[in-house]
Every structure is written in C-alpha cells, then in structure tokens.
Design a protein around this motif. Structure first.
Motif, short mmCIF file in Angstrom:
data_model
loop_
_atom_site.label_atom_id
_atom_site.label_comp_id
_atom_site.label_asym_id
_atom_site.label_seq_id
_atom_site.Cartn_x
_atom_site.Cartn_y
_atom_site.Cartn_z
N PHE A 167 0.81 -1.21 0.00
CA PHE A 167 0.00 0.00 0.00
C PHE A 167 0.85 1.26 0.00
CE2 PHE A 167 0.44 -1.16 4.51
CZ PHE A 167 0.90 0.03 5.05
N GLU A 224 1.54 2.92 -3.35
CA GLU A 224 0.42 3.46 -4.10
C GLU A 224 0.51 4.98 -4.17
OE1 GLU A 224 -2.20 1.82 -5.68
OE2 GLU A 224 -0.92 0.08 -5.34
N LEU A 247 -8.41 -0.61 -2.62
CA LEU A 247 -7.35 0.01 -1.84
C LEU A 247 -7.25 1.49 -2.16
CD1 LEU A 247 -4.87 -0.07 0.03
CD2 LEU A 247 -3.52 -0.81 -1.96
#
Length: 355
Positions: A4, A7, A56
């Motif tokens: 994550f 990102e 996400l």
C-alpha cells in the motif's frame, strides 16, 4: 495487492488494515489517515471491485478526504474509511457484518464507522452489536441526532450550491438557475428536491435511468442519459455519484460555471483542480460541501460516547457553517490566484498538523 505504501494515493497514512475472515467471506480494508484531532471517523463502503487495487485506492483516497473533511467542519475527529470488497453478487450476510464489527472493535476505538455507499442504517445496527465504535444509528428519540446521514449531507450541499451561485453568478436565489444533478440516490435526490422547492431548473441523470426519470416526473424536471449530464450546458453541475469524474478529458467538455456536489474525490488527480480553475469554473471542494453527513454522525457518536444528549438542531447549526467555510476558501482563491482545492487542502493540512 501491491504494497500500500507504494500506491500514489498513500499519504503517510497511520494505519492500513486488511481484514480477511474466511468463515464469513469478509475481505475489507480499513484505512486511518490521521488521528491528530481524534478517532478516525468515516463510513464503510460496500462495493464490488473487479480489481481489488481499486478498493485500496478508494480506501486511501477516501480516508484522506475524511481527515480534511472533519478538520474543515471543526469536528474533533480524525479521518478514516473502510471498504468491504463485495463479491460480484454483492452478498451481504449477518456473519459478514458481524466479522466486520469485530474488526472495527479490534482497532480499540481508533476508527469510528457509519453508513456509506452500499451500507444501510440496518447494517450499522448489526455492526453495533459487535462494537460501540459505530454511528449513523437510529435516533433515540424525536429531535435527537442520529439515523441516516444522507439527508444531512444533502442539506449541506444544497446550502453550498446556493453559496456558489452567489459567489460566481451574483444571484441571491437559485430561482431559474439551471442545475444538472448527477446521481439521484439518497444524497443527489435530496439535493434535487431542496433545489426544486427554490425554483431551480433541474436536469437529472443516474446510472439507474428509471430512478432519474421518476424523480424528474415528481419534480417537474428533465431526465437525460447518464453519459449526457457531464457535457450538458448548465449553470451548475452537481456530481453526487462516485468520484474521480473530473479529468483532462471531462473538464475540457464541461459547459458550466460551477461544479458543486457531494461525490467524494471528484478530481481524478490533484492537478485537475487547476485545470478547472484555468477554465474559470468555480469548484466547491467536495470534502467541504459534503460534510453534513459526517457532522450528523460525529455529533451523534460524541454525545453517546460522553453520555450526553444531542439534538438535530445542533447538527443544523454546524451544517450552517458550510457556506461560510466555502466563501472563505473562494475569497482566498480570488485574492491569491490559487485554485480553491489547493486553498482548502492547505487549510486542512494545517488543522491536522501536516502544514
């Protein structure tokens, strides 16, 4: 799912919690962006994402937006968001909701949840059986804060649109002002009904064409296909569906003076706020204009947590500050030549200690 923190929408989030419960089939992401001002508050989205990376992305973007929204609304709450990755059939069971409630409880009060897209008041009641860190529950009595936050979101957006019309068009009323409303669900439909009472000229669109048509008939408005609303000549475009709708291509095709609606994260990327600004289109930062729902949810939750009562009147008083905050943003934008979304972001970042 990729890490994550790689990102592009990761913004130094404090927690990104991936939840998997095999027995119930639950797969969820809970993202806490900031708890600088208080527990991270933000609703739970129940949505089918063909690519989990999109879930996400939503969790990261929406939780950051909630940090900014709560700060700009003057609430003692941080920013958080949950996304339940629904299957293609959007299967929702009591076991799945119970598992999600356990996940919220496991965060020890750092995250407070409520309704969002795909989640109802009844779902929140089910979740509340497993955790106290939940809001948007039925009001305990007449005149008490609580219940579906959608109508309160609509009220704030309606008031924000009137402020935008005053600022950009110099009109003290929306009588005869042509407003194109994208999305006619709980929020968009509520906005349309309030505007119709004031005599606005309305054009409506929704991916559920029958819903838009029914509301248009009720209000004496016009309904158009969902793919027409973004290019329609109008005074105000009010996006009240899903986000990331404003990019280079769509902005180039806009034929409006104002964009003011409740959809979260309307700008596909941060620089698209300047693209709007350069075209002379007034933008109402979404997390400021759509704060009515979280104001209701937070007022309800804080009162219950502290063992005091809170009335709907208190919620309305807080919502009444939304136009004033928008005017402050637009005035600073006019004075400095800075796009309104950048002005708002800087204000919010100062409030959460990231300025």
């Amino acid at each position: 799912m990729t890490a994550f923190w790689t990102e592009p929408d990761f913004d130094d989030h404090e927690v990104v919690h991936v939840v998997r419960d095999r027995n119930s089939g639950l797969m969820a992401i809970i993202a806490l962006h900031s708890t600088h001002l208080g527990p991270g508050a933000g609703g739970t989205r129940f949505w089918h994402y063909p690519d989990p990376k999109d879930g996400l992305r939503d969790a990261l973007r929406l939780s950051r937006g909630m940090s900014y929204k709560n700060a700009m609304a003057g609430l003692p709450m941080g920013g958080g968001k949950a996304v339940i990755l629904a299957d293609e059939a959007r299967t929702k069971t009591p076991e799945l909701l119970a598992a999600f409630g356990d996940a919220v409880e496991g965060l020890g009060g750092r995250y407070v949840t409520a309704e969002d897209v795909g989640i109802s008041e009844a779902d929140m009641v089910a979740v509340s059986k497993r955790t106290s860190h939940v809001s948007g529950l039925p009001a305990p009595g007449e005149g008490s804060a609580g219940g579906d936050p959608g109508p309160f979101t609509a009220i704030g957006i309606y008031q924000g649109i009137k402020a935008a019309v005053r600022h950009k068009l110099g009109k003290d009323s929306v009588q005869g002002v042509h407003i194109a409303v994208q999305g006619t669900g709980s929020v968009g439909g509520g906005v349309a009904r309030l505007l119709a009472k004031d005599g606005a000229k309305l054009t409506l669109a929704d991916i559920h064409a029958d819903r838009a048509a029914a509301l248009a008939e009720e209000l004496g408005a016009k309904a158009v296909a969902a793919d027409e609303i973004m290019t329609l000549p109008c005074d105000v475009l009010s996006p009240n569906a899903l986000g990331a709708i404003l990019d280079e291509d769509s902005i180039a095709k806009l034929d409006t003076a104002i964009v003011a609606g409740g959809a979260n994260n309307q700008l596909a990327r941060a620089h698209h706020g300047k693209t709007l600004f350069d075209r002379g289109i007034l933008f109402a930062p979404d997390y400021v204009i759509n704060a009515g729902g979280i104001i209701s949810v937070a007022t309800e939750y804080l009162a219950r947590r502290d063992g005091v009562s809170a009335g709907v009147e208190e919620v309305h008083q807080r919502i009444a500050n939304i136009p004033e905050r928008l005017e402050e943003i637009w005035s600073k934008s006019d004075e400095t030549g800075t796009p309104p979304d950048v002005v708002a972001d800087r204000m919010a970042q100062e409030l959460i200690g990231r300025g």
